[in-house]
Design a protein around this motif. Sequence first.
Motif: not given
Lengths: 466, 462
Positions: B36-37, B39-40, B43, B58, B62-63, B126
């Motif tokens: 998740g992080f 993916v974040l 961003g 997206w 992520a979250w 992000i």
Amino acid sequence: MSTRSIVILGNGITGITAARNIRKRSDDDRITVVSGETDHHFSRTALMYIFMGDMTYADTKPYEDGFWPKNRIELKRGWVDAIDTTATRLTFSNGDSLPYDELIIATGSQPNRLGWPGQDLQGVQGLYSLQDLESMEKLCPTTKRAVIAGGGLIGVEVAEMLLTRGIAVTFLVREKSFWGSVLPEGESKLVGREILRHGIDLSLQSEIQEILPDAAGRARAVKTKAGDEIPCEMVFLTAGVSPNIAVARAAGVECDRGVLVDEFFRTATPHVWAGGDCAQHRTVPAGRRPVEQVWYTGKLHGEHIAANICGESLPYQPGIWFNSAKFFDIEYQTYGTVLPKPRDGEQSFYWEHPDGDKSIRVNFRGDTGELVGVNVFGIRHRHLVWEHWIAAGTTVTEAMSDLGAANFDPEFFRQYEPEIVAAFNAAHPQSAATLRTRKGLFTRVFQRLFKSASPRGAVAVSAMTP
Amino acid sequence: MKDLTANLAYESHSLTPGGHRLAPLEQLGLALCGVGFMVLLAGYFTASDVSSGVRAIWLGLAWGGVVSGTLLYGLHKHLSENAGVRNHGKTTESLTARGALGWILAVLLTAFYVVLYWFPEMFGGITRLHDPLSQALRGRPADHWFLYGTAYTVGTTIMGAKALAKYRHSRYQVVRTLVIMASQLVMAYLLPGFLASINQPEAYLTYFWPLAYENLFPGSIQGLMNRGAFGTFVVAWSFISIFVATPILTYFYGKRWYCSWVCGCGGLANTVGDSFRQISDKSLRAWQVERYTVYGVLVFIVLVTGLLWLEPYMPAYMHEPLYMLRKTYGFLIGMVLAGVVGVGAYPLMGTRVWCRFFCPMAAVLGIIQRFFSRFRITTNGGQCISCGNCSKYCEMGIDVRSYAQRGENIVRASCVGCGVCATVCPRGVLSLENGPTEDRLKGYTAPTQPVITKSVKRVAMR
């Protein structure tokens, strides 16, 4: 008063409390605290938390290291080999010697070793000192199963500690139920369930026959009296502690089970005092035992020794017995006297929550209804209130009516007083109580508005089903 | 004879001191969280022409990864054990005992705040990733403060859920954690977002002056007064909150009603930071330092606020120095101490560095709590065994044991009333109580004849 040299043997709670309180009273006396165990006073009660990684050794020291020089309390590290009471001098194992004008023996206790074959093998130990903890640290990585022999408070602590290292535990208890020599049946079973719930192999009515060695001289198994052989790498002897008095006895200080002291903590030897776990009262205070090995009595002894050594005359009157412990996740408090079986003329009321992890037992005199003692499990109660009730001869009915005043649980916790009082009323209708509850503001306003007939500050619960 | 292999399950655990071997589900949880992080962070490369729908997916991934992974890990870790106090390994594990993991986390947190305050453009795409969420909630594109608020709220909520699992044996902690999670989510995230979406002042009603120091600056008040009825309400609340609500509530309940039930700083500390509470410095020296710094900051902000009100009566050459003074406060206190040090130092100095050493609101509450309050932590007679759990797990670095072992009640300006000392006490010695003020400081002296004081009865019979 001229400058005296006061030497305190032992830096546990008794010795340290004595040292602090002597310094409070006297600027002149030279105070030396001797310990072979550690440089500084620490809380023995927290040994388990060091092992489990809840706290460090440093966290268990109740006073910062600078406290001692600031208060001119000298700390001497070393094991004392001998006390010469005529020359008033201590001899240390390294040959040092230390003269004293007044000596306080506060050497604590040592785990009981009941003469089992193999009890001195490597891997067999108690849990009392920091050294015991160090030896546990050393041996636990090579331990898969440990046997704990002796069902008491220390045994439960050791079991909890071992579980955090993934070590399987077999608990051998001589009695029919856990700590049955102290706890009544209901409480004893409650604790037994808690022990089982944590995955301990609790073996009741089971005793060590002998501890078997491996080739290297380390324990490899325990043989029970029933003939079973339990493979294990460590054995913990937790069948109580006894006063650590070898040095005192060798010096000719009069001892029985412990160093004998009068109500001012003087021994039979001039200028020698004793207190804490190692002391035994010649005259046993009412409702107490000759040797009491708990933290707060050690503290009380230290306070009394300090007062008496400084010329006050403060006889020991410890008052109402109390104690507390924690069995895994269940807290236990006791006030007054609750024996496994009520004494003649005593009645016992026991309530247990359906979940089986909370209970209260109130013992009282059958004739007058006066309180004798209380056991509480899983509910916190107020020391001050019970002490007052028991000392003042409060009746069980009165105490039940005010039971809320004894509750010490945190805010938002469920309170069980209505259930408890209802169960009490059902069991003892001749002593039935009406639980008083404190009214909230809205209730009071409401009552005022509608002139409710119920008496002020009282609500009847006797109609509730138990 | 019982089957001794019945306990073999225990032998599968790690044998290292305090080592918690991760269960497969916990490993999966941490992996999800890590993905998740990542993916974040990916961003960052979001171009401004990526469609809103893609960003939403997206962002959701992520979250979603962070939230589900953390919940899986945190809930499994605590729910797989019996309910109760479990602080095992806190002093031996790298993350919670100032080891390499602790230092790495401290560096990352610090870096995050440095970027947030001074180089927000470094968040790059992000921030853009949060546009769909910001549009939905606030009807406008995201900025770095929205990104921060989202991260803060997600952290408080998911780690709050973990705290709920950890403290599920204590109803006080459960209720308190739920309230502080709701306070952050509703009052400091959803409500301000909603207000922004209907074009009203983005009010954070749970932050009072002098913590939200600009609340009582003449400039902010003038700005709000021009924003209609709600703006006027916010101005009125700014005064009422600190001058009326704060003294009254603190008189009845102590500082805790704010610091441990309402405030977002406390909320973060008691959820995200809960694993670090034991690191706080318990030394006498730290206490001495704390008294100078926390009241020093209070004097500073009172001075700045007062001078700003006097500005119209000052000669013109004073305006520039005053502006600089105000900027200094904002930079030094508002950013460096509250953010960079306050949160960045969690793994190294404990969770309440800001609250304890610097927060001017805590200073105000502390003065009221110490001298004009019904709150105290009651010590239960002579039951203390000096084990030190209370002091160790006090996030404010109060040496609770030093009072408890003397049988004294604890009445300290800094105590935020989180209640953890009472929770971790193995002997039921401590309880947070509100009661009559007359014998609040009294302690227990054994073994003289005790009396049930008026205070005890009235407090106890709830």
